[in-house]
Design an enzyme around this catalytic site. Structure first.
Site, short mmCIF file in Angstrom:
data_model
loop_
_atom_site.label_atom_id
_atom_site.label_comp_id
_atom_site.label_asym_id
_atom_site.label_seq_id
_atom_site.Cartn_x
_atom_site.Cartn_y
_atom_site.Cartn_z
N ASP A 188 1.34 -0.22 1.76
CA ASP A 188 0.80 0.84 0.92
C ASP A 188 1.37 0.71 -0.49
O ASP A 188 2.57 0.84 -0.70
CB ASP A 188 1.19 2.19 1.54
CG ASP A 188 0.62 3.38 0.78
OD1 ASP A 188 0.07 3.19 -0.32
OD2 ASP A 188 0.75 4.51 1.30
N TYR A 217 -9.62 9.92 -11.88
CA TYR A 217 -9.93 8.50 -11.98
C TYR A 217 -9.89 8.03 -13.44
O TYR A 217 -9.24 7.04 -13.77
CB TYR A 217 -11.30 8.21 -11.37
CG TYR A 217 -11.65 6.75 -11.32
CD1 TYR A 217 -11.11 5.93 -10.34
CD2 TYR A 217 -12.52 6.19 -12.24
CE1 TYR A 217 -11.42 4.58 -10.28
CE2 TYR A 217 -12.85 4.85 -12.20
CZ TYR A 217 -12.31 4.04 -11.22
OH TYR A 217 -12.62 2.70 -11.18
N GLY A 232 -4.65 -5.00 -3.23
CA GLY A 232 -6.00 -4.54 -2.90
C GLY A 232 -6.94 -5.69 -2.67
O GLY A 232 -8.10 -5.66 -3.11
N ALA A 233 -6.46 -6.73 -1.96
CA ALA A 233 -7.23 -7.97 -1.82
C ALA A 233 -8.22 -7.95 -0.66
O ALA A 233 -8.92 -8.94 -0.44
CB ALA A 233 -6.27 -9.15 -1.65
N SER A 234 -8.29 -6.87 0.07
CA SER A 234 -9.09 -6.85 1.30
C SER A 234 -10.59 -7.03 1.06
O SER A 234 -11.28 -7.65 1.87
CB SER A 234 -8.87 -5.53 2.05
OG SER A 234 -7.52 -5.37 2.40
N ARG A 235 -11.10 -6.49 -0.03
CA ARG A 235 -12.55 -6.53 -0.25
C ARG A 235 -12.86 -6.44 -1.74
O ARG A 235 -11.98 -6.27 -2.56
CB ARG A 235 -13.23 -5.38 0.50
CG ARG A 235 -12.67 -4.01 0.16
CD ARG A 235 -13.43 -2.90 0.87
NE ARG A 235 -13.41 -3.04 2.31
CZ ARG A 235 -12.44 -2.57 3.10
NH1 ARG A 235 -11.39 -1.93 2.55
NH2 ARG A 235 -12.48 -2.72 4.40
N ALA A 240 -6.32 8.12 -14.75
CA ALA A 240 -5.51 7.02 -14.24
C ALA A 240 -5.85 5.71 -14.95
O ALA A 240 -4.96 4.94 -15.33
CB ALA A 240 -5.73 6.88 -12.73
N ASN A 291 -4.82 -4.85 -8.66
CA ASN A 291 -6.22 -4.53 -8.41
C ASN A 291 -6.44 -3.30 -7.54
O ASN A 291 -7.49 -2.65 -7.63
CB ASN A 291 -6.92 -5.73 -7.74
CG ASN A 291 -8.28 -5.36 -7.21
OD1 ASN A 291 -9.24 -5.17 -7.96
ND2 ASN A 291 -8.38 -5.22 -5.88
#
Length: 248
Positions: free
Chosen positions: A62, A155, A12-15, A158, A89
């Protein structure tokens, strides 16, 4: 906090927190394997990492697909011959009541926020056990510790699962010098918070003793500490990063 010659994977490093974490690790010397689904954003991040003098590798995919974790880890080993740090992340949030939430939304949130952590942890563990060292850092949330009206039940469930998984992995990893910890951010300035109304933003601020939202860098700096040798006697912990809005 030197991470020279270390190799890290960040999902999840995009943002947001993931991006800030990848940059913090790279700035301190680590090679960084960045995962996400937006190739263009990952390419921009990789370029920024390399301008710091650190190596990067893009591994899009994914995280809810178990094979993605296997492929990311295998590619990392093939290029760097080891994995020192894993930052789980990747995450999503949905806001709905139990009655409004669909079962598809429940599954989606648990798959991204909890199951993916297991997939990546299982994939890196054999390599960390073999090298008798490793750091796994899970990005959780204070929603996993206290009920939150602004989060769907999926959420919070999880993230509570992430907190338990963190402790269990820490117990199993300790004999192999594998340290597993988590961070539990509170309200953080991200693309999501920019969508809040001014009224809701003010309501959130009133609940934070430090009277400001956190920044992605606030979370990334704690992850950096946990990834470094400065935290070598800490394992099984979930550290709150929320300006005092939740204390324990």
């Amino acid at each position: 906090m030197s991470l020279d010659n270390k190799v890290a994977i960040v999902t999840g490093a995009s943002r947001g927190v993931g991006r800030a974490t990848a940059l913090a690790l790279a700035e301190n010397g680590s090679a960084v394997v960045i995962n996400g689904t937006n190739i263009q954003i990952l390419e921009e991040l990789a370029e920024e990492i390399e301008t710091m003098g650190s190596e990067s590798m893009i591994q899009a995919g994914d995280v809810t697909v178990p094979q993605t974790a296997k492929e990311v880890v295998e590619s990392t080993i093939n290029r760097f011959n080891k994995i020192d740090i894993l930052v789980n992340n990747a995450g999503i949030n949905r806001r709905s009541s139990t009655l409004d939430m669909t079962l598809e939304e429940w599954d989606e949130v648990l798959n991204v926020n909890l199951n993916a952590n297991l997939y990546f942890s299982k994939a890196v563990l054999p390599h960390m056990i073999n090298q008798n060292a490793g750091k796994i850092i899970n990005v959780s949330s204070t929603a996993g510790k206290a009920v939150h009206r602004n989060a769907a039940p999926s959420y919070g469930t999880a993230k509570a699962g992430v907190n338990y998984l963190t402790m269990h992995l820490a117990m199993e990893g300790a004999p192999h010098n594998i340290l597993v910890n988590g961070v539990c951010p509170g309200p953080i300035e991200t693309d999501m918070s920019k969508q809040w109304s001014e009224e809701y933003h003010e309501q959130i601020l009133q609940k934070i003793p430090l009277k400001r939202l956190g920044k992605p860098e606030d979370v990334a700096n704690t992850i950096l500490f946990l990834a470094s040798e400065k935290s070598d006697f800490i394992t099984g912990e979930t550290i709150n990063i929320n300006g005092g809005s939740f204390m324990n």
